[in-house]
Design a protein around this motif. Structure first.
Motif, mmCIF file in Angstrom:
data_model
loop_
_atom_site.group_PDB
_atom_site.id
_atom_site.type_symbol
_atom_site.label_atom_id
_atom_site.label_comp_id
_atom_site.label_asym_id
_atom_site.label_seq_id
_atom_site.Cartn_x
_atom_site.Cartn_y
_atom_site.Cartn_z
ATOM 1 N N ALA A 120 -7.970 -9.244 -49.110
ATOM 2 C CA ALA A 120 -6.895 -9.670 -49.999
ATOM 3 C C ALA A 120 -6.143 -8.465 -50.547
ATOM 4 O O ALA A 120 -4.912 -8.483 -50.666
ATOM 5 C CB ALA A 120 -7.464 -10.513 -51.139
ATOM 6 N N GLU A 121 -6.876 -7.403 -50.885
ATOM 7 C CA GLU A 121 -6.238 -6.174 -51.366
ATOM 8 C C GLU A 121 -5.360 -5.559 -50.272
ATOM 9 O O GLU A 121 -4.217 -5.167 -50.515
ATOM 10 C CB GLU A 121 -7.308 -5.168 -51.798
ATOM 11 C CG GLU A 121 -8.071 -5.567 -53.050
ATOM 12 C CD GLU A 121 -7.225 -5.392 -54.295
ATOM 13 O OE1 GLU A 121 -6.750 -4.272 -54.545
ATOM 14 O OE2 GLU A 121 -7.030 -6.399 -55.010
ATOM 15 N N GLY A 172 -1.011 -4.636 -49.574
ATOM 16 C CA GLY A 172 -0.595 -3.252 -49.441
ATOM 17 C C GLY A 172 -1.410 -2.265 -50.246
ATOM 18 O O GLY A 172 -1.023 -1.098 -50.369
ATOM 19 N N ARG A 173 -2.533 -2.712 -50.809
ATOM 20 C CA ARG A 173 -3.380 -1.811 -51.589
ATOM 21 C C ARG A 173 -4.560 -1.341 -50.749
ATOM 22 O O ARG A 173 -5.013 -2.042 -49.848
ATOM 23 C CB ARG A 173 -3.866 -2.501 -52.865
ATOM 24 C CG ARG A 173 -2.745 -2.842 -53.838
ATOM 25 C CD ARG A 173 -3.302 -3.240 -55.197
ATOM 26 N NE ARG A 173 -3.939 -4.544 -55.152
ATOM 27 C CZ ARG A 173 -3.333 -5.685 -55.446
ATOM 28 N NH1 ARG A 173 -2.047 -5.685 -55.764
ATOM 29 N NH2 ARG A 173 -3.990 -6.827 -55.407
ATOM 30 N N MET A 174 -5.065 -0.170 -51.078
ATOM 31 C CA MET A 174 -6.178 0.424 -50.340
ATOM 32 C C MET A 174 -7.517 -0.107 -50.858
ATOM 33 O O MET A 174 -7.856 0.109 -52.021
ATOM 34 C CB MET A 174 -6.149 1.945 -50.483
ATOM 35 C CG MET A 174 -7.368 2.643 -49.925
ATOM 36 S SD MET A 174 -7.399 2.698 -48.121
ATOM 37 C CE MET A 174 -6.201 4.001 -47.835
ATOM 38 N N PRO A 175 -8.289 -0.818 -50.040
ATOM 39 C CA PRO A 175 -9.629 -1.231 -50.457
ATOM 40 C C PRO A 175 -10.521 -0.006 -50.636
ATOM 41 O O PRO A 175 -10.443 0.944 -49.850
ATOM 42 C CB PRO A 175 -10.123 -2.097 -49.297
ATOM 43 C CG PRO A 175 -8.903 -2.434 -48.505
ATOM 44 C CD PRO A 175 -7.955 -1.292 -48.686
ATOM 45 N N THR A 176 -11.341 -0.002 -51.665
ATOM 46 C CA THR A 176 -12.221 1.129 -51.943
ATOM 47 C C THR A 176 -13.683 0.726 -51.756
ATOM 48 O O THR A 176 -14.022 -0.461 -51.825
ATOM 49 C CB THR A 176 -12.011 1.630 -53.378
ATOM 50 O OG1 THR A 176 -12.451 0.615 -54.299
ATOM 51 C CG2 THR A 176 -10.535 1.950 -53.626
ATOM 52 N N PRO A 177 -14.573 1.697 -51.558
ATOM 53 C CA PRO A 177 -15.996 1.376 -51.422
ATOM 54 C C PRO A 177 -16.577 0.687 -52.650
ATOM 55 O O PRO A 177 -17.613 0.016 -52.562
ATOM 56 C CB PRO A 177 -16.638 2.762 -51.212
ATOM 57 C CG PRO A 177 -15.549 3.591 -50.620
ATOM 58 C CD PRO A 177 -14.289 3.121 -51.263
ATOM 59 N N ALA A 178 -15.910 0.831 -53.811
ATOM 60 C CA ALA A 178 -16.401 0.179 -55.032
ATOM 61 C C ALA A 178 -16.428 -1.339 -54.897
ATOM 62 O O ALA A 178 -17.170 -2.019 -55.615
ATOM 63 C CB ALA A 178 -15.529 0.576 -56.220
#
Length: 268
Positions: free
Chosen positions: A70-71, A75-81
């Motif tokens: 969904a992120e 257009g957003r960067m998914p993070t390991p968090a």
């Protein structure tokens, strides 16, 4: 919360969106998927309770991939968090996700227990990694019966949990109700889910043929079976990550709510 009934052809769109969104952020989504698998593998190594804990983590890992997709679609960067997203949304939803995990692990282990009554536990031991697959086991009638029983029983379990993590996370639905709503949504949209499954089967078959050709060429160049095997394993993991990236779209189009994830179709 409103259930949407979608046409069967929507299954193709879910597959297309999963592939397109994955390639928007391939490294981030693949890395998150590998982290999920690594966490489950580490849990499996724990004595006695390890396999059950690993199974209980699957709904949370699925949710992490859905949130990441969904992120990425926005257009957003998914993070390991995001690996811990299921455990950072308040005590109530944390307890709900833990309950889902326990129910999933219990359901899966019950299926394995039922297959053990058929073949003495051989299929369950091989499936859970307790012993290697052998030709004699694969050709055993009781083993094959246990395998088919497990497949038939796992289908309803999969439908129960298909949307449940997302319903808990985005809609705040209690675990048991989330399982019920997930099953109803899957049955009402069974045509689209069938097309979706067939589309992904086609993707895996085509990718397998391409990889087999590449492996044959690499072997012909004398690069060794170890390198070729690494290519095959890496490709399988990437395909699995793509598949899990697409799951959020099956959820988005099946339910409507103000807090549902916004995962618009990728633009050409």
């Amino acid at each position: 919360m409103k259930l949407h009934i979608v046409p069967a052809r929507t299954g193709l769109e879910w597959t297309r969106l999963g592939l397109r969104v994955f390639w928007r952020q391939p490294m981030a989504l693949a890395a998150l998927f590998f982290l999920c698998m690594a966490a489950m593998s580490l849990a499996t190594a724990l004595p006695l309770v390890g396999p059950a804990i690993a199974l209980a983590l699957l709904p949370s890992a699925t949710l992490a991939m859905m949130v990441a997709a969904a992120e990425a679609s926005q257009g957003r960067m998914p993070t390991p968090a995001l690996l811990l997203v299921a455990f950072r949304t308040g005590r109530e939803r944390l307890n709900a996700m833990l309950t889902l995990g326990a129910l999933y692990a219990g359901g899966f282990l019950l299926i394995m227990g039922l297959t053990a009554a058929i073949d003495g536990g051989q299929f369950a031991s091989i499936y859970m990694g307790g012993q290697p697959m052998t030709r004699e086991a694969a050709e055993s009638g009781s083993f094959q019966a246990a395998m088919w029983v497990s497949m038939l029983l796992y289908l309803p379990l999969s439908l129960l949990f298909w949307h449940a993590p997302a319903l808990v996370h985005w809609h705040g639905v209690p675990p048991v109700k989330a399982l019920f709503f997930s099953l109803v949504a899957c049955l009402r949209n069974l045509g689209a889910l069938t097309v979706y499954a067939l589309a992904w089967l086609g993707v895996f078959v085509i990718a397998g043929m391409v990889v087999s050709l590449v492996v044959a060429l690499l072997s012909g160049l004398g690069l060794g079976m170890g390198f070729a095997g690494g290519v095959m394993v890496g490709t399988a993991m990437m395909l699995a990550a793509m598949f899990f990236t697409s799951v959020v779209f099956t959820f988005r189009d099946s339910f409507e709510a103000p807090q549902a994830p916004q995962a618009p179709a990728a633009q050409d």
